[in-house]
Motif scaffolding. Structure first.
Motif, mmCIF file in Angstrom:
data_model
loop_
_atom_site.group_PDB
_atom_site.id
_atom_site.type_symbol
_atom_site.label_atom_id
_atom_site.label_comp_id
_atom_site.label_asym_id
_atom_site.label_seq_id
_atom_site.Cartn_x
_atom_site.Cartn_y
_atom_site.Cartn_z
ATOM 1 N N THR A 1 0.910 14.777 5.046
ATOM 2 C CA THR A 1 0.348 13.679 4.112
ATOM 3 C C THR A 1 -0.470 14.435 3.122
ATOM 4 O O THR A 1 -0.964 15.371 2.973
ATOM 5 C CB THR A 1 -0.926 13.270 5.019
ATOM 6 O OG1 THR A 1 -0.194 12.550 6.287
ATOM 7 C CG2 THR A 1 -1.833 11.981 4.489
ATOM 8 N N ASP B 255 2.622 10.183 3.283
ATOM 9 C CA ASP B 255 2.147 9.031 2.394
ATOM 10 C C ASP B 255 2.726 8.998 1.109
ATOM 11 O O ASP B 255 2.452 8.120 0.429
ATOM 12 C CB ASP B 255 0.587 9.040 2.462
ATOM 13 C CG ASP B 255 0.100 10.389 1.671
ATOM 14 O OD1 ASP B 255 1.082 11.334 1.385
ATOM 15 O OD2 ASP B 255 -1.034 10.493 1.368
ATOM 16 N N GLU C 268 13.566 6.579 14.386
ATOM 17 C CA GLU C 268 12.666 5.420 14.239
ATOM 18 C C GLU C 268 11.632 5.504 12.953
ATOM 19 O O GLU C 268 11.458 6.885 12.244
ATOM 20 C CB GLU C 268 11.162 5.478 15.440
ATOM 21 C CG GLU C 268 10.456 4.476 15.376
ATOM 22 C CD GLU C 268 9.624 4.455 16.362
ATOM 23 O OE1 GLU C 268 8.632 3.552 16.523
ATOM 24 O OE2 GLU C 268 9.630 5.269 17.264
ATOM 25 N N LYS C 269 11.511 4.592 12.065
ATOM 26 C CA LYS C 269 10.968 4.488 10.895
ATOM 27 C C LYS C 269 9.602 3.541 11.029
ATOM 28 O O LYS C 269 9.973 2.372 11.204
ATOM 29 C CB LYS C 269 11.714 4.204 9.599
ATOM 30 C CG LYS C 269 12.809 5.046 9.543
ATOM 31 C CD LYS C 269 13.474 4.718 8.093
ATOM 32 C CE LYS C 269 14.565 5.595 7.751
ATOM 33 N NZ LYS C 269 15.335 5.137 6.701
ATOM 34 N N ASN C 270 8.473 4.125 10.640
ATOM 35 C CA ASN C 270 7.068 3.237 10.830
ATOM 36 C C ASN C 270 6.427 3.125 9.448
ATOM 37 O O ASN C 270 6.265 4.386 8.733
ATOM 38 C CB ASN C 270 6.350 3.300 11.893
ATOM 39 C CG ASN C 270 6.996 2.845 13.206
ATOM 40 O OD1 ASN C 270 7.691 1.983 13.267
ATOM 41 N ND2 ASN C 270 7.004 3.894 14.108
ATOM 42 N N HIS C 271 5.878 2.288 9.037
ATOM 43 C CA HIS C 271 5.192 2.116 7.813
ATOM 44 C C HIS C 271 3.744 1.353 8.012
ATOM 45 O O HIS C 271 4.021 0.227 8.354
ATOM 46 C CB HIS C 271 5.803 1.759 6.571
ATOM 47 C CG HIS C 271 5.015 1.511 5.373
ATOM 48 N ND1 HIS C 271 5.075 0.471 4.620
ATOM 49 C CD2 HIS C 271 4.115 2.620 4.861
ATOM 50 C CE1 HIS C 271 4.244 0.706 3.666
ATOM 51 N NE2 HIS C 271 3.719 1.937 3.603
ATOM 52 N N ASP C 272 2.657 1.989 7.882
ATOM 53 C CA ASP C 272 1.396 1.308 8.123
ATOM 54 C C ASP C 272 0.180 1.875 7.298
ATOM 55 O O ASP C 272 -0.012 2.937 7.238
ATOM 56 C CB ASP C 272 0.899 1.415 9.511
ATOM 57 C CG ASP C 272 -0.168 0.621 10.014
ATOM 58 O OD1 ASP C 272 -0.254 -0.634 9.556
ATOM 59 O OD2 ASP C 272 -0.961 1.181 10.944
ATOM 60 N N ASN C 273 -0.318 0.682 6.670
ATOM 61 C CA ASN C 273 -1.348 1.080 5.606
ATOM 62 C C ASN C 273 -0.947 2.385 4.664
ATOM 63 O O ASN C 273 -1.841 3.115 4.684
ATOM 64 C CB ASN C 273 -2.452 1.176 6.315
ATOM 65 C CG ASN C 273 -3.108 -0.025 6.813
ATOM 66 O OD1 ASN C 273 -2.991 -1.147 6.540
ATOM 67 N ND2 ASN C 273 -3.730 -0.145 8.138
ATOM 68 N N PHE D 202 3.544 6.700 6.343
ATOM 69 C CA PHE D 202 4.851 6.646 6.879
ATOM 70 C C PHE D 202 4.986 7.520 7.962
ATOM 71 O O PHE D 202 4.363 8.583 8.074
ATOM 72 C CB PHE D 202 5.969 6.957 5.971
ATOM 73 C CG PHE D 202 5.893 6.067 4.664
ATOM 74 C CD1 PHE D 202 6.833 4.836 4.709
ATOM 75 C CD2 PHE D 202 5.307 6.239 3.838
ATOM 76 C CE1 PHE D 202 6.832 4.067 3.407
ATOM 77 C CE2 PHE D 202 5.097 5.346 2.491
ATOM 78 C CZ PHE D 202 6.081 4.239 2.392
ATOM 79 N N ASN D 203 5.771 7.186 9.020
ATOM 80 C CA ASN D 203 5.885 7.803 10.239
ATOM 81 C C ASN D 203 7.341 7.917 10.720
ATOM 82 O O ASN D 203 8.119 6.861 11.009
ATOM 83 C CB ASN D 203 5.189 7.448 11.463
ATOM 84 C CG ASN D 203 4.978 8.300 12.498
ATOM 85 O OD1 ASN D 203 6.143 8.769 13.218
ATOM 86 N ND2 ASN D 203 3.943 8.586 12.928
#
Length: 83
Positions: free
Chosen positions: A18, A47, A68-73, A76-77
């Motif tokens: 990050t 980020d 898995e791909k995640n995006h929140d605020n 990214f994860n």
């Protein structure tokens, strides 16, 4: 702002880049995967949006699987399985 690479559990690692911009997240991801064994899992937190494209392309080239791909605020994860 420091890169964190740590073992989370059996065959599971966390890389937090990050605050870093391209090409650093991809380079740190590549180094982390090189230290891991086949079937180990790497969770990456970053980020920088363009890093997601670079990391995805690198995984495609190397044959590693993005589970898995995640995006929140703005964060990214990605979860990657080393193959």
């Amino acid at each position: 702002m420091a890169v964190t690479f740590e073992k989370k559990g059996e065959n599971s690692y966390l890389l937090d880049v990050t605050g870093y911009v391209c090409p650093h997240p991809q380079l740190y991801t590549k180094k982390a995967l090189q230290k891991m064994k086949e079937n180990d899992i790497l969770e990456i937190i970053f980020d920088n949006p363009s890093s997601g494209e670079s990391i995805s392309a690198m995984c495609d080239r190397n044959g590693d699987e993005i589970l898995e791909k995640n995006h929140d605020n703005g964060v990214f994860n990605f979860t990657i399985k080393k193959t």
